[in-house]
Write an enzyme that holds these catalytic residues in place. Sequence first.
Site: not given
Length: 256
Positions: A97, A158, A206
């Site tokens: 990635k 995030g 994530n």
Amino acid sequence: MQDALHIGGKALSSRLFIGTGKYNRNTLIPEVIARSGSEVITVALRRVDPSSNEENILSHIPPHMTLLPNTSGARTAEEAVRIARLARAAGMGNWVKIEVINDQRYLLPDNLETIRATEILAAEGFVVLPYMSPDLSAALRLRDAGAAAVMPLGAPIGSNRGLRTKELIGILIEETGLPIIVDAGIGRPSEAAEAMEMGAAAVLLNTAIATARDPLVMAEAFRGAVVAGRQAYLAGLGAVQQEAEASSPLTGFLNV
């Protein structure tokens, strides 16, 4: 394998990719993998420490998983290429990635440097999945450079802010001819389902799982959401109309 996602010569039954960051303990990761049903997991090379079994993230990842090392920390194409080569030399496979980030406030990817790195690594036999800002011209250049898929952000990394770039992602789905994997920003299972309903090939997340009050239950929730969204896309969503339309006849039976 029914409705498998094909990338880099692999057929994947799960369209949920997950990450390894922000967990309180590495030993939680195998449980999250099991609950999520994921078959692809991202790993930052800096978290791989062969001298420490406890600190080496790879020791907590089941062998059936496809590793997707990322080039986190790279600021140029050259740095990304170096990290990718190190990951392959460390036995992490040939998937990578690409992350090239210079912006330290919003952590937005540098599309130009990402294209350069993709071209180099694809020519070396890597299965390249570049993380990018959702721009059609950049996505087409990534395709031409040899990317196996493109990974546009839904919102800043995030942030859990959801599909803030939904319209642009939709254009990539329509125009690139590549699998589109929505990466970064998804915070709720409903947002993952929405991305899949649009026709995204997969989602990678994530923070939404790792920072949940109960990561294991959240992993299950995202697993179900991705499956539901994919089924809805395959079934064909009903047309959106501006005015009401009765689902059952309103006249006729009164005259019998």
